[in-house]
Write a protein that holds these residues in place. Structure first.
Motif, PDB file in Angstrom:
ATOM      1  N   GLY A 110       6.485  -4.010   6.853  1.00  0.00           N
ATOM      2  CA  GLY A 110       6.159  -4.555   5.542  1.00  0.00           C
ATOM      3  C   GLY A 110       7.220  -4.173   4.523  1.00  0.00           C
ATOM      4  O   GLY A 110       7.413  -3.002   4.224  1.00  0.00           O
ATOM      5  N   ALA A 111       7.934  -5.173   4.008  1.00  0.00           N
ATOM      6  CA  ALA A 111       9.005  -4.906   3.050  1.00  0.00           C
ATOM      7  C   ALA A 111       8.619  -5.445   1.682  1.00  0.00           C
ATOM      8  O   ALA A 111       9.429  -6.022   0.959  1.00  0.00           O
ATOM      9  N   ASN A 113       6.387  -4.583  -2.072  1.00  0.00           N
ATOM     10  CA  ASN A 113       6.588  -3.593  -3.131  1.00  0.00           C
ATOM     11  C   ASN A 113       6.688  -2.186  -2.570  1.00  0.00           C
ATOM     12  O   ASN A 113       7.615  -1.433  -2.874  1.00  0.00           O
ATOM     13  N   GLY A 115       6.808  -1.121   0.740  1.00  0.00           N
ATOM     14  CA  GLY A 115       7.796  -0.932   1.792  1.00  0.00           C
ATOM     15  C   GLY A 115       9.191  -0.760   1.217  1.00  0.00           C
ATOM     16  O   GLY A 115       9.968   0.081   1.681  1.00  0.00           O
ATOM     17  N   LEU A 135      10.566  -3.877   8.841  1.00  0.00           N
ATOM     18  CA  LEU A 135      10.232  -5.206   9.356  1.00  0.00           C
ATOM     19  C   LEU A 135       9.363  -5.966   8.374  1.00  0.00           C
ATOM     20  O   LEU A 135       8.584  -5.380   7.629  1.00  0.00           O
ATOM     21  N   SER A 137       7.417 -10.150   7.952  1.00  0.00           N
ATOM     22  CA  SER A 137       7.191 -11.458   8.567  1.00  0.00           C
ATOM     23  C   SER A 137       7.756 -12.581   7.710  1.00  0.00           C
ATOM     24  O   SER A 137       7.862 -13.722   8.156  1.00  0.00           O
ATOM     25  N   LEU A 141      12.839 -12.454   3.403  1.00  0.00           N
ATOM     26  CA  LEU A 141      13.180 -11.039   3.225  1.00  0.00           C
ATOM     27  C   LEU A 141      14.081 -10.529   4.343  1.00  0.00           C
ATOM     28  O   LEU A 141      14.815  -9.553   4.168  1.00  0.00           O
ATOM     29  N   PRO A 174      -0.270  -6.129   3.911  1.00  0.00           N
ATOM     30  CA  PRO A 174      -1.595  -6.357   3.329  1.00  0.00           C
ATOM     31  C   PRO A 174      -2.694  -5.980   4.319  1.00  0.00           C
ATOM     32  O   PRO A 174      -2.489  -6.002   5.536  1.00  0.00           O
ATOM     33  N   ALA A 175      -3.856  -5.659   3.775  1.00  0.00           N
ATOM     34  CA  ALA A 175      -4.958  -5.178   4.602  1.00  0.00           C
ATOM     35  C   ALA A 175      -5.277  -6.140   5.741  1.00  0.00           C
ATOM     36  O   ALA A 175      -5.559  -5.719   6.867  1.00  0.00           O
ATOM     37  N   ALA A 197      -2.424   0.626   4.029  1.00  0.00           N
ATOM     38  CA  ALA A 197      -3.334  -0.474   3.738  1.00  0.00           C
ATOM     39  C   ALA A 197      -4.752   0.058   3.546  1.00  0.00           C
ATOM     40  O   ALA A 197      -5.161   1.002   4.220  1.00  0.00           O
ATOM     41  N   PRO A 198      -5.494  -0.547   2.634  1.00  0.00           N
ATOM     42  CA  PRO A 198      -6.802  -0.008   2.285  1.00  0.00           C
ATOM     43  C   PRO A 198      -7.892  -0.414   3.265  1.00  0.00           C
ATOM     44  O   PRO A 198      -8.786  -1.162   2.912  1.00  0.00           O
TER      45      PRO A 198
HETATM   46  N1  LIG Z   1       2.066  -1.364  -3.994  1.00  0.00           N
HETATM   47  C1  LIG Z   1       1.265  -0.343  -4.165  1.00  0.00           C
HETATM   48  O1  LIG Z   1       1.412   0.432  -5.088  1.00  0.00           O
HETATM   49  C2  LIG Z   1       0.135  -0.111  -3.253  1.00  0.00           C
HETATM   50  C3  LIG Z   1      -0.797   0.835  -3.592  1.00  0.00           C
HETATM   51  C4  LIG Z   1      -1.851   1.086  -2.731  1.00  0.00           C
HETATM   52  C5  LIG Z   1      -1.949   0.395  -1.558  1.00  0.00           C
HETATM   53  N2  LIG Z   1      -1.051  -0.528  -1.229  1.00  0.00           N
HETATM   54  C6  LIG Z   1      -1.195  -1.209   0.035  1.00  0.00           C
HETATM   55  O2  LIG Z   1       0.026  -1.212   0.735  1.00  0.00           O
HETATM   56  C7  LIG Z   1       0.172  -2.428   1.413  1.00  0.00           C
HETATM   57  C8  LIG Z   1       1.432  -3.076   0.960  1.00  0.00           C
HETATM   58  O3  LIG Z   1       1.407  -3.223  -0.420  1.00  0.00           O
HETATM   59  P1  LIG Z   1       2.527  -4.001  -1.201  1.00  0.00           P
HETATM   60  O4  LIG Z   1       2.284  -3.822  -2.633  1.00  0.00           O
HETATM   61  O5  LIG Z   1       3.865  -3.634  -0.649  1.00  0.00           O
HETATM   62  O6  LIG Z   1       2.183  -5.504  -0.795  1.00  0.00           O
HETATM   63  P2  LIG Z   1       3.195  -6.736  -0.850  1.00  0.00           P
HETATM   64  O7  LIG Z   1       2.364  -7.944  -0.800  1.00  0.00           O
HETATM   65  O8  LIG Z   1       4.154  -6.553  -1.954  1.00  0.00           O
HETATM   66  O9  LIG Z   1       4.013  -6.618   0.488  1.00  0.00           O
HETATM   67  C9  LIG Z   1       3.467  -6.875   1.738  1.00  0.00           C
HETATM   68  C10 LIG Z   1       4.604  -7.320   2.648  1.00  0.00           C
HETATM   69  O10 LIG Z   1       4.134  -7.390   3.979  1.00  0.00           O
HETATM   70  C11 LIG Z   1       4.665  -8.568   4.555  1.00  0.00           C
HETATM   71  N3  LIG Z   1       3.790  -8.958   5.647  1.00  0.00           N
HETATM   72  C12 LIG Z   1       2.632  -9.623   5.585  1.00  0.00           C
HETATM   73  N4  LIG Z   1       2.113  -9.774   6.814  1.00  0.00           N
HETATM   74  C13 LIG Z   1       2.967  -9.197   7.668  1.00  0.00           C
HETATM   75  C14 LIG Z   1       3.006  -9.023   9.060  1.00  0.00           C
HETATM   76  N5  LIG Z   1       2.027  -9.459   9.837  1.00  0.00           N
HETATM   77  N6  LIG Z   1       4.038  -8.372   9.602  1.00  0.00           N
HETATM   78  C15 LIG Z   1       5.026  -7.903   8.825  1.00  0.00           C
HETATM   79  N7  LIG Z   1       5.055  -8.035   7.500  1.00  0.00           N
HETATM   80  C16 LIG Z   1       4.037  -8.681   6.925  1.00  0.00           C
HETATM   81  C17 LIG Z   1       4.731  -9.562   3.450  1.00  0.00           C
HETATM   82  O11 LIG Z   1       5.714 -10.545   3.744  1.00  0.00           O
HETATM   83  C18 LIG Z   1       5.138  -8.693   2.282  1.00  0.00           C
HETATM   84  O12 LIG Z   1       6.529  -8.624   2.162  1.00  0.00           O
HETATM   85  C19 LIG Z   1      -1.053  -3.243   1.097  1.00  0.00           C
HETATM   86  O13 LIG Z   1      -1.985  -3.076   2.131  1.00  0.00           O
HETATM   87  C20 LIG Z   1      -1.558  -2.633  -0.148  1.00  0.00           C
HETATM   88  O14 LIG Z   1      -2.948  -2.753  -0.252  1.00  0.00           O
HETATM   89  C21 LIG Z   1       0.009  -0.798  -2.060  1.00  0.00           C
END
Ligand SMILES: NC(=O)c1ccc[n+]([C@@H]2O[C@H](COP(=O)([O-])OP(=O)(O)OC[C@H]3O[C@@H](n4cnc5c(N)ncnc54)[C@H](O)[C@@H]3O)[C@@H](O)[C@H]2O)c1
Ligand SMILES: NC(=O)c1ccc[n+]([C@@H]2O[C@H](COP(=O)([O-])OP(=O)(O)OC[C@H]3O[C@@H](n4cnc5c(N)ncnc54)[C@H](O)[C@@H]3O)[C@@H](O)[C@H]2O)c1
Lengths: 244, 244
Positions: A110-111, A113, A115, A135, A137, A141, A174-175, A197-198
């Motif tokens: 997951g790349a 925010n 990642g 990595l 999807s 990216l 994402p969750a 992920a939550p």
């Molecule tokens: N950003 C935060 O501050 C924060 C805080 C708490 C929890 N989280 C959790 O962390 C996780 C990621 O958050 P985020 O803010 O980076 O979300 P985001 O939506 O910015 O990034 C998610 C990334 O995952 C990629 N992705 C989706 N499905 C995929 C797959 N099957 N394989 C590979 N990559 C895939 C997407 O292309 C996207 O780039 C989420 O589960 C979120 O709930 C984030």
DNA sequence: CGGACTTTGTGCATTCATTCACAATCGACG
DNA sequence: CGTCGATTGTGAATGAATGCACAAAGTCCG
């Protein structure tokens, strides 16, 4: 740093402690604190301190000194009575206990925010870990450079794990996608997973999952904040009730 | 030990449970799990489930069902024997216990990699929290829009806390600046702090600090990974030793 | 060289948390 | 309306973690 031979432990006949350092196993609560001690020790070392007593080290780690000594005693008897602990030697012993004498290859899935923040972050790369791959999807990216690595497509997961001998996977998707990614990691042989992920991941026995969950932390803070703010009210109510 | 006030009318009156829902206080271990239950409950509610037994809820939360029941029993007796728990009602009760019936204003300090990820993240905003401000010391970041707020200069901290009645501060600045920011938060009256910087914050009593520390989590994973990988070796060694 | 002083390592009591196991309690159903 | 199966809520047993307090073991200094 060199030889440990001049320090206690190696000469003082504790049996084959050297062969199998931690016989009874280290309690989980202790393991969770060792990294904190390690950080405090690094900070001391950087300030030029060579020796530290349990009292002071405990203060910098924010724990009770008896607890600190008991924790360290699980690793062996590395202190000198009347003096304290040799900082450099203790850094080595704690690192060894934690398995940080090797460098662990890590994959981030997951790349987004989070990642990106992780990949850009140099903090945990220094000691003990190296991010071998990031990595995603999302094709848009893939190819982008993050920190020192280039984002690859998630379809390469299995190949990359095998190629780099990756033992630790970080889930930052994402969750909805997390369990599936977790399953793939496990199927590929990864047995250590850090989940952002939550949700609660389902894994077979022998796989170790830890979670980092900001919402949970905030909610715990909210609980205590609420308790503090109602305390005054309850006190007043108690007084009123006592008079009745 | 001495203070009798800690045991408020223990056996005298069980009747006023409604007036003061959680008399003995809720154990910390329980508080830490309530958010997990809450999340599982929301997931069930979204799937249209109206009633759930402790067994199933425990499974989705990844805990033992007896533990779940004991945890919930600290909030009151909200289950129906032979049936289970009403999902919607339990959501309300757990939310209330956690103090999520109000919405907590949050300030994020530091708009770097991590602060940006947090500010952009909608996840914990939904329920119980609202990011009122994001602050940074870097003038080139001030004015930038992150999520739904605009980055302000850190010099406005005290004014913003007062203005929005902020109760929770999130520290996402480099370690070197974290203690100073923490001190300022505390001085301004913030008593709940979530710390991402890799150090132990020093706070006076009555202030609640929780930390999120990725390095520590990874190191704990490394410990167990090492233990697993040496287990085979140790077994082999043991056999060899037994034969000698 | 010996005694005062410092600090470790740990036995022990205590508190906190988990898990088991089951009586009490509910809805359903005949 | 009474019985039955299901599920809760909780005593009691067990286990883990904490923190005190001190003997053992070292240093340091005169
Ligand atoms: N950003 C935060 O501050 C924060 C805080 C708490 C929890 N989280 C959790 O962390 C996780 C990621 O958050 P985020 O803010 O980076 O979300 P985001 O939506 O910015 O990034 C998610 C990334 O995952 C990629 N992705 C989706 N499905 C995929 C797959 N099957 N394989 C590979 N990559 C895939 C997407 O292309 C996207 O780039 C989420 O589960 C979120 O709930 C984030
Ligand atoms: N990025 C990660 O994945 C990650 C992981 C673990 C820990 N952390 C920790 O989180 C913290 C932030 O990490 P980051 O990656 O966002 O760092 P960063 O360097 O990207 O961002 C830090 C931000 O804080 C600002 N800042 C510095 N001093 C300040 C002050 N006194 N007041 C207000 N703002 C100030 C800087 O201008 C910068 O924008 C660090 O302590 C880091 O160790 C980050």
């Amino acid at each position: 740093m060199s030889s440990a031979a001049e320090f206690p432990g190696s000469e003082a006949e504790p049996g084959n402690l050297a062969d199998r350092p931690y016989p009874g196993g280290i309690p989980d609560a202790t393991v969770a604190r060792l990294p904190v001690y390690l950080r405090a020790l690094y900070a001391l070392a950087e300030r030029g301190v060579t020796t530290v007593a349990s009292d002071e080290l405990a203060r910098s780690a924010g724990v009770n000194s008896a607890k600190l000594r008991k924790d360290l005693s699980h690793l062996g008897s590395y202190g000198i009575r009347g003096v304290g602990y040799d900082v450099e030697y203790l850094v080595y012993q704690v690192s060894r206990a934690l398995g940080l004498t090797q460098r662990w290859p890590v994959v981030i899935i997951g790349a987004g925010n989070l990642g990106r923040a992780l990949a850009n972050y140099g903090g945990f790369l220094n000691r003990g870990f190296r991010i071998e791959a990031v990595l995603d999807s999302d094709p848009s990216l893939v190819g982008r450079k993050l920190g020192s690595v280039i984002v690859r497509h998630v379809s390469e997961l299995e190949a990359l794990v095998a190629e780099h001998g990756i033992a630790i996977g970080v889930i930052a998707v994402p969750a909805g996608a997390a369990q599936a990614m977790c399953d793939r990691l496990v199927a590929t042989g990864v047995t250590s997973i850090l989940n952002f992920a939550p949700l609660v991941l389902n894994v077979p026995g022998g796989v170790d999952v830890r979670k980092v969950d900001l919402s949970i932390e905030l909610q715990i803070l909210a609980f205590h904040a609420q308790r503090r703010s109602t305390a005054r009210f309850v006190q007043a109510t108690d007084r009123a009730a006592a008079e009745a």
